[in-house]
Write a protein that holds these residues in place. Sequence first.
Motif, PDB file in Angstrom:
ATOM      1  N   PRO A  21       0.799  -1.243   0.000  1.00  0.00           N
ATOM      2  CA  PRO A  21       0.000   0.000   0.000  1.00  0.00           C
ATOM      3  C   PRO A  21       0.822   1.279   0.000  1.00  0.00           C
ATOM      4  CG  PRO A  21      -0.892  -1.579   1.573  1.00  0.00           C
ATOM      5  CD  PRO A  21       0.420  -2.141   1.082  1.00  0.00           C
ATOM      6  N   LEU A  22       1.927   1.333   0.754  1.00  0.00           N
ATOM      7  CA  LEU A  22       2.731   2.547   0.790  1.00  0.00           C
ATOM      8  C   LEU A  22       3.425   2.782  -0.556  1.00  0.00           C
ATOM      9  CD1 LEU A  22       3.841   5.024   2.144  1.00  0.00           C
ATOM     10  CD2 LEU A  22       5.618   3.596   3.211  1.00  0.00           C
ATOM     11  N   ARG A  23       3.950   1.735  -1.151  1.00  0.00           N
ATOM     12  CA  ARG A  23       4.605   1.913  -2.459  1.00  0.00           C
ATOM     13  C   ARG A  23       3.601   2.357  -3.512  1.00  0.00           C
ATOM     14  NH1 ARG A  23       9.018  -3.071  -2.485  1.00  0.00           N
ATOM     15  NH2 ARG A  23       9.952  -2.440  -0.511  1.00  0.00           N
ATOM     16  N   ARG A  24       2.382   1.841  -3.456  1.00  0.00           N
ATOM     17  CA  ARG A  24       1.346   2.281  -4.386  1.00  0.00           C
ATOM     18  C   ARG A  24       1.062   3.769  -4.195  1.00  0.00           C
ATOM     19  NH1 ARG A  24      -0.998  -1.038  -7.635  1.00  0.00           N
ATOM     20  NH2 ARG A  24      -2.721   0.362  -8.058  1.00  0.00           N
ATOM     21  N   ARG A  25       0.979   4.207  -2.944  1.00  0.00           N
ATOM     22  CA  ARG A  25       0.714   5.622  -2.670  1.00  0.00           C
ATOM     23  C   ARG A  25       1.870   6.497  -3.158  1.00  0.00           C
ATOM     24  NH1 ARG A  25      -0.100   5.822   3.337  1.00  0.00           N
ATOM     25  NH2 ARG A  25      -0.548   8.023   3.029  1.00  0.00           N
ATOM     26  N   ILE A  26       3.102   6.002  -2.992  1.00  0.00           N
ATOM     27  CA  ILE A  26       4.270   6.739  -3.489  1.00  0.00           C
ATOM     28  C   ILE A  26       4.194   6.865  -5.009  1.00  0.00           C
ATOM     29  CG2 ILE A  26       6.776   6.612  -3.840  1.00  0.00           C
ATOM     30  CD1 ILE A  26       6.951   5.434  -0.965  1.00  0.00           C
ATOM     31  N   LEU A  27       3.927   5.757  -5.694  1.00  0.00           N
ATOM     32  CA  LEU A  27       3.832   5.792  -7.156  1.00  0.00           C
ATOM     33  C   LEU A  27       2.711   6.718  -7.621  1.00  0.00           C
ATOM     34  CD1 LEU A  27       4.436   2.047  -8.066  1.00  0.00           C
ATOM     35  CD2 LEU A  27       5.915   3.989  -8.625  1.00  0.00           C
ATOM     36  N   GLU A  28       1.573   6.685  -6.930  1.00  0.00           N
ATOM     37  CA  GLU A  28       0.460   7.567  -7.288  1.00  0.00           C
ATOM     38  C   GLU A  28       0.859   9.030  -7.112  1.00  0.00           C
ATOM     39  OE1 GLU A  28      -2.750   6.172  -4.839  1.00  0.00           O
ATOM     40  OE2 GLU A  28      -2.941   4.315  -5.984  1.00  0.00           O
ATOM     41  N   TYR A  29       1.543   9.342  -6.009  1.00  0.00           N
ATOM     42  CA  TYR A  29       1.952  10.724  -5.756  1.00  0.00           C
ATOM     43  C   TYR A  29       2.947  11.196  -6.826  1.00  0.00           C
ATOM     44  CZ  TYR A  29       3.449  14.986  -3.514  1.00  0.00           C
ATOM     45  OH  TYR A  29       3.727  16.314  -3.266  1.00  0.00           O
ATOM     46  N   VAL A  30       3.959  10.378  -7.081  1.00  0.00           N
ATOM     47  CA  VAL A  30       4.981  10.764  -8.065  1.00  0.00           C
ATOM     48  C   VAL A  30       4.344  10.885  -9.450  1.00  0.00           C
ATOM     49  CG1 VAL A  30       7.134  10.065  -9.189  1.00  0.00           C
ATOM     50  CG2 VAL A  30       6.882   9.799  -6.721  1.00  0.00           C
ATOM     51  N   ARG A  32       1.227  11.676 -10.130  1.00  0.00           N
ATOM     52  CA  ARG A  32       0.335  12.844 -10.137  1.00  0.00           C
ATOM     53  C   ARG A  32       1.121  14.155 -10.156  1.00  0.00           C
ATOM     54  NH1 ARG A  32      -2.586  11.072  -6.408  1.00  0.00           N
ATOM     55  NH2 ARG A  32      -1.680  12.192  -4.649  1.00  0.00           N
ATOM     56  N   HIS A  33       2.229  14.215  -9.390  1.00  0.00           N
ATOM     57  CA  HIS A  33       2.970  15.466  -9.232  1.00  0.00           C
ATOM     58  C   HIS A  33       4.235  15.543 -10.089  1.00  0.00           C
ATOM     59  CE1 HIS A  33       0.371  16.844  -5.997  1.00  0.00           C
ATOM     60  NE2 HIS A  33       0.363  15.602  -5.579  1.00  0.00           N
ATOM     61  N   GLY A  34       4.596  14.449 -10.726  1.00  0.00           N
ATOM     62  CA  GLY A  34       5.743  14.463 -11.625  1.00  0.00           C
ATOM     63  C   GLY A  34       7.075  14.147 -10.975  1.00  0.00           C
ATOM     64  N   GLU A  35       7.222  14.523  -9.711  1.00  0.00           N
ATOM     65  CA  GLU A  35       8.483  14.271  -9.006  1.00  0.00           C
ATOM     66  C   GLU A  35       8.251  14.404  -7.509  1.00  0.00           C
ATOM     67  OE1 GLU A  35      10.353  18.759  -9.132  1.00  0.00           O
ATOM     68  OE2 GLU A  35      10.745  17.427 -10.836  1.00  0.00           O
ATOM     69  N   ALA A  36       9.176  13.861  -6.744  1.00  0.00           N
ATOM     70  CA  ALA A  36       9.100  13.966  -5.276  1.00  0.00           C
ATOM     71  C   ALA A  36      10.423  13.510  -4.695  1.00  0.00           C
ATOM     72  CB  ALA A  36       7.961  13.114  -4.724  1.00  0.00           C
ATOM     73  N   VAL A  40       9.318  15.231   1.019  1.00  0.00           N
ATOM     74  CA  VAL A  40       7.984  15.615   0.538  1.00  0.00           C
ATOM     75  C   VAL A  40       7.006  14.464   0.758  1.00  0.00           C
ATOM     76  CG1 VAL A  40       6.644  16.141  -1.547  1.00  0.00           C
ATOM     77  CG2 VAL A  40       8.823  17.308  -1.135  1.00  0.00           C
ATOM     78  N   LEU A  41       7.419  13.267   0.373  1.00  0.00           N
ATOM     79  CA  LEU A  41       6.544  12.109   0.512  1.00  0.00           C
ATOM     80  C   LEU A  41       6.231  11.808   1.972  1.00  0.00           C
ATOM     81  CD1 LEU A  41       8.106   9.863  -2.244  1.00  0.00           C
ATOM     82  CD2 LEU A  41       5.773  10.764  -2.228  1.00  0.00           C
ATOM     83  N   ALA A  42       7.233  11.940   2.837  1.00  0.00           N
ATOM     84  CA  ALA A  42       7.014  11.698   4.265  1.00  0.00           C
ATOM     85  C   ALA A  42       5.928  12.631   4.793  1.00  0.00           C
ATOM     86  CB  ALA A  42       8.312  11.876   5.040  1.00  0.00           C
ATOM     87  N   LYS A  43       6.021  13.896   4.422  1.00  0.00           N
ATOM     88  CA  LYS A  43       5.041  14.879   4.879  1.00  0.00           C
ATOM     89  C   LYS A  43       3.660  14.584   4.304  1.00  0.00           C
ATOM     90  CE  LYS A  43       4.053  19.821   4.731  1.00  0.00           C
ATOM     91  NZ  LYS A  43       4.384  21.075   4.109  1.00  0.00           N
ATOM     92  N   GLU A  44       3.589  14.319   3.014  1.00  0.00           N
ATOM     93  CA  GLU A  44       2.307  14.108   2.346  1.00  0.00           C
ATOM     94  C   GLU A  44       1.632  12.793   2.750  1.00  0.00           C
ATOM     95  OE1 GLU A  44       0.575  16.176   0.301  1.00  0.00           O
ATOM     96  OE2 GLU A  44       2.085  17.694   0.757  1.00  0.00           O
ATOM     97  N   LEU A  45       2.439  11.764   3.008  1.00  0.00           N
ATOM     98  CA  LEU A  45       1.880  10.434   3.276  1.00  0.00           C
ATOM     99  C   LEU A  45       1.885  10.063   4.753  1.00  0.00           C
ATOM    100  CD1 LEU A  45       3.485   8.533   0.249  1.00  0.00           C
ATOM    101  CD2 LEU A  45       1.291   9.748   0.355  1.00  0.00           C
ATOM    102  N   GLY A  46       2.399  10.951   5.594  1.00  0.00           N
ATOM    103  CA  GLY A  46       2.394  10.681   7.024  1.00  0.00           C
ATOM    104  C   GLY A  46       3.346   9.578   7.447  1.00  0.00           C
ATOM    105  N   THR A  52      10.130   6.431   3.589  1.00  0.00           N
ATOM    106  CA  THR A  52       9.857   6.747   2.188  1.00  0.00           C
ATOM    107  C   THR A  52      11.121   6.619   1.342  1.00  0.00           C
ATOM    108  OG1 THR A  52      10.113   9.119   2.649  1.00  0.00           O
ATOM    109  CG2 THR A  52       7.863   8.227   2.664  1.00  0.00           C
ATOM    110  N   SER A  53      12.269   6.961   1.905  1.00  0.00           N
ATOM    111  CA  SER A  53      13.530   6.826   1.181  1.00  0.00           C
ATOM    112  C   SER A  53      13.799   5.356   0.840  1.00  0.00           C
ATOM    113  CB  SER A  53      14.677   7.392   2.017  1.00  0.00           C
ATOM    114  OG  SER A  53      15.898   7.256   1.332  1.00  0.00           O
ATOM    115  N   TYR A  54      13.574   4.466   1.805  1.00  0.00           N
ATOM    116  CA  TYR A  54      13.764   3.026   1.577  1.00  0.00           C
ATOM    117  C   TYR A  54      12.867   2.549   0.436  1.00  0.00           C
ATOM    118  CZ  TYR A  54      13.176  -1.984   2.266  1.00  0.00           C
ATOM    119  OH  TYR A  54      13.088  -3.347   2.058  1.00  0.00           O
ATOM    120  N   HIS A  55      11.592   2.929   0.472  1.00  0.00           N
ATOM    121  CA  HIS A  55      10.656   2.462  -0.558  1.00  0.00           C
ATOM    122  C   HIS A  55      10.946   3.081  -1.915  1.00  0.00           C
ATOM    123  CE1 HIS A  55       8.157  -0.100   1.918  1.00  0.00           C
ATOM    124  NE2 HIS A  55       8.168   0.827   2.850  1.00  0.00           N
TER     125      HIS A  55
END
Length: 194
Positions: A21-30, A32-36, A40-46, A52-55
């Motif tokens: 689920p977290l990797r899916r959310r990361i892929l969706e964010y990147v 949607r926003h083009g880059e991250a 940024v991901l830590a803040k946006e995804l809690g 987030t760096s590991y994933h």
Amino acid sequence: MPEQELTSVERTALYKSLGNPLRRRILEYVGRHGEANSTVLAKELGESSGTTSYHLRKLAEQRLIEEIPEKSGGRERWWRALPFQHTTPDPATMTPAEYAAAEQLAILKIDVDTALFRRAHEEYRGPEGWAQVMRAGTWMTKEELLDFVRDYHALLERYGHPREEAPDEARPVSLRFYAVPDLVTEWNGEPTGP
């Protein structure tokens, strides 16, 4: 875009990654926003930036994202999505581990697709709106169905755009397609179905 040729081990890892689920959310964010970056991901995804760096590194290993060298420096690494296309092989050819990972991913996809289907109905504003719903049934031979799927892919390539080439008024649009023959039964005394 050509599909990547993957081994069974690579496909198993891919399905496990996409089913996380977290990797899916990361892929969706990147996507949607083009880059991250991890902060940024830590803040946006809690999540923590370490998580987030590991994933992000794991997603990069599977060639789903890549580092943006011109934006990265020191410990700060920025990432963008890579074009990716994959068709799941015949389940009969899969190893047990690959099949289990693909099955878990399919269950997650069904949940996501069901939510999209509900949204499409809720947001439908007529034939000229952004949300469109179409259901159809017809008779086809197997070869006609395969030709139809090839044409469907060609339409996606004709009308779709990579994010960086999309016109200003373009929005990301989720499309789903499936085809399945009706159950074996009889029609006018003749057997139908596969």
